[in-house]
Design an enzyme around this catalytic site. Structure first.
Site, mmCIF file in Angstrom:
data_model
loop_
_atom_site.group_PDB
_atom_site.id
_atom_site.type_symbol
_atom_site.label_atom_id
_atom_site.label_comp_id
_atom_site.label_asym_id
_atom_site.label_seq_id
_atom_site.Cartn_x
_atom_site.Cartn_y
_atom_site.Cartn_z
ATOM 1 N N HIS A 130 -16.741 1.386 24.730
ATOM 2 C CA HIS A 130 -16.630 2.255 25.897
ATOM 3 C C HIS A 130 -16.468 1.403 27.158
ATOM 4 C CE1 HIS A 130 -16.953 6.044 27.926
ATOM 5 N NE2 HIS A 130 -17.977 5.653 28.662
ATOM 6 N N SER A 174 -14.467 7.898 31.561
ATOM 7 C CA SER A 174 -15.773 8.418 31.169
ATOM 8 C C SER A 174 -16.094 9.689 31.963
ATOM 9 C CB SER A 174 -16.839 7.326 31.352
ATOM 10 O OG SER A 174 -18.017 7.660 30.656
ATOM 11 N N ASP A 213 -15.296 3.853 21.164
ATOM 12 C CA ASP A 213 -15.942 4.378 22.370
ATOM 13 C C ASP A 213 -17.413 4.713 22.143
ATOM 14 O OD1 ASP A 213 -14.913 4.682 24.965
ATOM 15 O OD2 ASP A 213 -13.412 6.119 24.303
#
Length: 579
Positions: A479, A235, A360
């Site tokens: 995610h 991320s 995601d």
């Protein structure tokens, strides 16, 4: 020896056959005990390690027969940072520092954004060094950079009963590599920028860079090879990894990099108007917005400053959460001398893996359009249009119309409610993660000289999918779903996972550590289920990672139609190309 020579026990064995097996077991028990005693007496450990700041001693743990690990917690890689200043080298210490406790994370907002946690004294790292029969030398080192939207996070991640998410133990043990996790400033203190030399920003990136440089200078003392360093992150940590490959300040410090769900080209990775946001923060903390702003901000209470940078959670399809991530890196003319897309020549010699999870965007679009997670509530088509209108705002009506026709072309005349919900997740995944990652892979491959390029799609379904709220039955990999596997949690806490989850964890650790060792995820000390081809400017091949990896796991031109829309069609709308 003792048992074989004793006449008494020989007579017992001869006269009572049942005793013979007991005697053999006793012999074996003594041999095992002696072996364990000898192993414990000569347990492999680095002991006291000399670093540039002074001597440190960690904890040595036994993992199995002839398998030990040294764990160093809370080793300083820089001094306590000055407010809105680059990090400085640590002045050092006398005697032996006991590196046995994790340090506080950097000052940041809590999960509810109602208070702060952490400390300004936070520039520390943790090191896991595996040993076999002898003390390790010349091992590859993998340096982890955590995510958290540049707002939150810590070097050890979430913690449940001392089971830290970012514990490097499983990767280090199974992959025979050194794992390092580091702390860096986040939120206002890490990324607030006035857009000029008063407060240029990027302090968190400089912290990461200082840690990488420290590892390069000191890792040999811990049994590592400074010429085989890989940085990896997820991320905002993945975008950070990307930035570290693009800055000219890291030449020669590391050889390889892995970005999991984030690159420098992501729409949330660069704050294009830092001055405006700095003025908003200044007004919140009663500072002026003129030439005295920076001086006032530097004198403001750090907790008040941190809270002033909280993320607004009042999001919708019209104002999506990704647009609120404003405390991010800036093009400062120093760490980033130019726009990221113009800096890929700096990564020409770096081997690079980048990839995304196949859903995601779900975490974000679930906040923007909550109905996608409801079995009972339909998601109106209008929500698709509203989200697309937000993402294509700069191109106006033409942008929305082109985007809508692209994403609804396979719907037919009467799309069911599941199709509409999944389309919203696809839009978010493409825009926030997948398309920028593919663009970064193209640029890396096009600029590469010796650097190799690899692309992946992680698609192991979320473990809550089908169980009910908050995840729908069609849910793929959300995610951050990849983190638990990459850090080997199915091995650490086996009762919480199925065997197929251990397969996924084994595959990821094999590919990642092979890559760290050789620059090729297929070659190293661990075997892999499917050969992972390089991403070349011609074929654009990628590997799909999940528990059911067969020959069909290799694909090419990932979501090409949508990548083409966002990177070619949309940017050229409203432009006369013939001019």
């Amino acid at each position: 020896m003792f048992w074989g020579r004793s006449p008494r026990y020989k007579r017992l064995a001869d006269n009572h056959p049942g005793c013979a097996s007991l005697i053999k077991m006793a012999k074996l028990g003594i041999l095992v005990a002696v072996a364990l005693f000898l192993e414990a007496a000569s347990g492999t450990s680095l002991g006291v390690v000399y670093t540039e700041g002074g001597m440190v001693q960690g904890e040595n743990i036994r993992l199995g027969f002839r398998r030990h690990m040294d764990v160093f917690r809370g080793v300083p890689f820089a001094d306590i940072p000055g407010r809105f200043e680059k990090p400085k080298r640590h002045p050092g210490w006398d005697g032996i520092m006991k590196a046995t406790d994790f340090r506080k994370r950097c000052l940041q907002v809590n999960l509810l954004m109602s208070d702060t946690r952490g400390s300004e004294d936070c520039l520390y790292l943790n090191i896991w060094v595996p040993h076999g029969r002898s003390v390790s030398t010349d091992l590859p080192a993998m340096v982890w950079i955590y995510g958290g939207g540049f707002l939150a996070g810590g070097s050890m991640g979430a913690n449940f009963l001392d089971n830290y998410l970012y514990s490097g133990q499983e990767i280090a043990d199974r992959g025979n590599v050194i794992v390092v996790t580091l702390g860096y400033r986040v939120g206002t203190l890490g990324f607030l920028s006035t857009g000029d030399s008063d407060m240029p920003g990027n302090y968190g990136l400089w912290d990461q860079q200082a840690a990488i440089a420290w590892v390069h200078r000191n890792i040999r003392s811990f049994g590592g090879n400074p010429d085989t360093i890989t940085i990896f992150g997820e991320s905002a940590g993945a975008a950070s990894v990307s930035f570290q490959t693009l800055t000219p300040h890291n030449k020669g410090l590391f050889k390889r990099a892995i970005s999991q769900s984030g690159v420098a080209l992501c729409p949330w990775a660069i704050n294009k108007n830092p001055r405006r946001f700095a003025e908003e923060i200044a007004l919140k903390v009663n500072c002026p917005t003129d030439q005295k702003m920076a001086a006032c901000l530097k004198m403001t209470d750090p907790a008040v400053l941190t809270l002033a940078g909280s993320l607004s959670l009042t999001c919708s399809a019209d104002s999506p959460v990704v647009e609120n991530l404003l405390l991010s890196p800036v093009v400062d003319g120093d760490f980033l001398p130019d726009q990221p897309q113009n800096l890929f020549h700096n990564a020409a010699d770096i081997d690079y893996i980048a990839g995304v999870n196949n859903m995601d965007g779900h975490l974000f679009t679930g906040l923007d359009v909550p109905s996608i997670n409801s079995h009972l509530v339909d998601t109106p088509v209008e929500d698709v249009k509203r989200l697309l209108a937000s993402y294509t705002r700069e191109k106006g009506k033409a942008g929305l119309e082109n985007a809508y026709s692209t994403y609804t072309s396979t719907w037919g005349s009467n799309p069911n409610k599941e199709t509409i919900k999944k389309t919203i997740v696809e839009i978010g995944t493409d825009y926030i993660f997948l398309v920028p990652t593919q663009a970064a892979l193209y640029l890396h491959a096009a600029n590469a000289t010796t650097g190799r390029t690899y692309s992946y799609l992680f698609s192991e379904p979320n473990r809550m999918a089908g169980i009910g709220r908050p995840y729908p039955s069609w849910m793929g990999a959300d995610h951050a779903d990849d983190l638990q596997y990459m850090f080997g949690k199915p091995f650490t806490t086996p009762l919480a996972y199925w065997p197929r989850h251990r397969d996924v964890a084994g595959y990821m650790i094999a590919y990642w550590t092979n890559f760290a060792r050789t620059g090729d995820p297929n070659k190293g000390e661990l075997s892999v289920p499917v050969a992972w081809p390089r991403f070349l400017s011609t074929g654009h091949q990628y590997l799909e990672i999940n528990s059911d990896m067969k020959k069909g796991a290799v694909g090419q031109k990932m979501r090409m139609r949508y990548v083409h829309f966002w990177t070619s069609i949309l940017p050229n709308l409203g432009i006369n190309i013939s001019e």
